[in-house]
Design an enzyme around this catalytic site. Structure first.
Site, mmCIF file in Angstrom:
data_model
loop_
_atom_site.group_PDB
_atom_site.id
_atom_site.type_symbol
_atom_site.label_atom_id
_atom_site.label_comp_id
_atom_site.label_asym_id
_atom_site.label_seq_id
_atom_site.Cartn_x
_atom_site.Cartn_y
_atom_site.Cartn_z
ATOM 1 N N LYS A 118 -55.819 -13.253 50.026
ATOM 2 C CA LYS A 118 -55.529 -13.493 48.596
ATOM 3 C C LYS A 118 -54.620 -14.712 48.476
ATOM 4 O O LYS A 118 -53.680 -14.868 49.268
ATOM 5 C CB LYS A 118 -54.855 -12.287 47.954
ATOM 6 C CG LYS A 118 -54.462 -12.557 46.482
ATOM 7 C CD LYS A 118 -54.075 -11.307 45.734
ATOM 8 C CE LYS A 118 -52.638 -10.907 45.902
ATOM 9 N NZ LYS A 118 -51.646 -11.909 45.430
ATOM 10 N N ASP A 121 -52.511 -10.834 51.966
ATOM 11 C CA ASP A 121 -51.920 -11.768 50.999
ATOM 12 C C ASP A 121 -51.310 -12.950 51.749
ATOM 13 O O ASP A 121 -50.604 -12.768 52.738
ATOM 14 C CB ASP A 121 -50.817 -11.021 50.238
ATOM 15 C CG ASP A 121 -50.686 -11.468 48.806
ATOM 16 O OD1 ASP A 121 -51.343 -12.449 48.421
ATOM 17 O OD2 ASP A 121 -49.918 -10.816 48.056
ATOM 18 N N GLU A 144 -53.160 -10.617 36.493
ATOM 19 C CA GLU A 144 -51.902 -9.847 36.423
ATOM 20 C C GLU A 144 -51.173 -10.152 35.108
ATOM 21 O O GLU A 144 -50.906 -11.326 34.794
ATOM 22 C CB GLU A 144 -50.996 -10.186 37.630
ATOM 23 C CG GLU A 144 -49.687 -9.410 37.590
ATOM 24 C CD GLU A 144 -48.923 -9.401 38.905
ATOM 25 O OE1 GLU A 144 -49.465 -9.836 39.940
ATOM 26 O OE2 GLU A 144 -47.758 -8.960 38.892
ATOM 27 N N ASP A 201 -47.916 -9.375 49.414
ATOM 28 C CA ASP A 201 -46.607 -9.952 49.761
ATOM 29 C C ASP A 201 -45.487 -9.240 48.997
ATOM 30 O O ASP A 201 -44.306 -9.492 49.232
ATOM 31 C CB ASP A 201 -46.577 -11.471 49.529
ATOM 32 C CG ASP A 201 -46.705 -11.855 48.064
ATOM 33 O OD1 ASP A 201 -47.064 -10.976 47.243
ATOM 34 O OD2 ASP A 201 -46.463 -13.025 47.744
ATOM 35 N N SER A 202 -45.858 -8.302 48.101
ATOM 36 C CA SER A 202 -44.842 -7.458 47.472
ATOM 37 C C SER A 202 -44.110 -6.612 48.514
ATOM 38 O O SER A 202 -43.056 -6.037 48.225
ATOM 39 C CB SER A 202 -45.466 -6.566 46.388
ATOM 40 O OG SER A 202 -46.607 -5.900 46.889
ATOM 41 N N GLU A 253 -52.478 -16.918 45.443
ATOM 42 C CA GLU A 253 -52.002 -16.954 44.057
ATOM 43 C C GLU A 253 -52.115 -18.362 43.491
ATOM 44 O O GLU A 253 -51.796 -19.334 44.186
ATOM 45 C CB GLU A 253 -50.517 -16.572 43.999
ATOM 46 C CG GLU A 253 -50.259 -15.097 44.085
ATOM 47 C CD GLU A 253 -48.772 -14.766 43.913
ATOM 48 O OE1 GLU A 253 -48.008 -15.593 43.379
ATOM 49 O OE2 GLU A 253 -48.398 -13.664 44.331
#
Ligand code: KIV
Length: 279
Positions: A115, A85, A184, A46-47, A117
């Site tokens: 993914k 993501d 991270e 999602d970056s 978070e």
């Protein structure tokens, strides 16, 4: 290429055998480069919200936008493990919403897993997605989707309480069925401890050398995102400068009449040209 020919569980087998190399990429051409360079997996992160769409953070990116990037990467890297993501608010509302959107990343985005978070708060969600048959890559430490609550993107796990929480979250996410865990911005020795305690592989970004694998963003490795240069990024190419130089040369050559040359141009039969002139 059928999705089931590539399995996230192949990554799990690499733990303790060889280091895992992952990369975040978002489009067809960079995915092709990643596949040819032999990456173990590609995360469609999602970056993209920042790196591709130019937003200041990862909050605005939508499922529809993520799906376009996942599809492009699946066409560019059909033989590489691809993880999509889950963007902000695509899984937090309910396990049903999480399963539905994870399913879209598989069905429409052609990803082999997703993914998510977060720590304890996403354990039931991870469990539900895994139960629906979709492999989950978990992600703790600095989690940009929780940066409002965490007060930014600072290294996590330096004090006893946070370090203990991270270790317990890692174990809980493994127990919920995650196939691997991204760490991270976590101190190296804490990453080592978490890596030793888990059966699943840990993939580090800013988490030191002791994780089972590493991940970096394509644009950071290639020096194409000069806005942000975190300490943990190693820049292998001065991409932005090289692209800029190429474009400056192109501009100069057009202005000076040096481009295009004959070899870049097409010919017409001189008789046809003569006829046209006299017509
Ligand atoms: O979105 C992303 O690229 C990520 C990686 C940095 C792990 O979450």
């Amino acid at each position: 290429m059928s999705l089931f020919k590539i399995s996230p569980w192949d990554l799990v087998k690499k733990k303790g055998v060889e280091k895992i190399v992952g990369i975040t990429a978002y489009d067809y051409i960079s995915a092709r480069v990643c596949e040819e360079a032999g990456m173990d997996f590609i995360l469609i992160g999602d970056s993209a919200s920042m790196v591709i769409l130019g937003h200041p953070d990862t909050f605005p990116i939508t499922m529809e936008e993520m799906l376009v990037f996942c599809q492009a990467v699946s066409r560019g890297a059909p033989n590489t493990l691809r993880i999509g993501d889950m963007p902000f608010m695509s899984y937090q509302i309910s396990p049903e919403q999480a399963i539905y959107n994870a399913g879209r990343l598989v069905k429409e985005g052609r990803c082999h897993g997703v993914k998510v978070e977060g720590g304890f708060e996403v354990v039931p969600i991870v469990r539900s997605i895994v139960k629906a048959g979709i492999p989950v890559l978990a992600h703790i430490g600095v989690t940009p989707q929780r940066s409002m609550e965490l007060g930014g993107l600072k290294v996590r796990g330096k004090d006893f309480d946070t370090a203990k929480t991270l270790l317990e979250e890692a174990l809980a996410l493994e127990e919920a069925g995650a196939f691997a865990l991204i760490l991270e911005c976590v101190p190296s020795e804490l990453s080592r401890l978490i890596t030793e305690k888990l059966k699943i592989p840990t993939i580090g970004i800013g988490a030191g050398p002791f994780t089972d694998g590493q991940i970096l963003v394509f644009h950071d490795i290639c020096g194409l995102y000069p806005e942000m240069r975190p300490k943990f990024v190693k820049n292998y190419l001065k991409g932005f400068e090289l692209f800029k130089e190429a474009l400056e040369t192109y501009k100069r050559e057009v202005k000076e009449g040096l481009f295009p040359e004959e070899k870049h141009s097409f010919k017409i039969n001189p008789e046809i040209l003569e006829r046209l002139k006299n017509d």
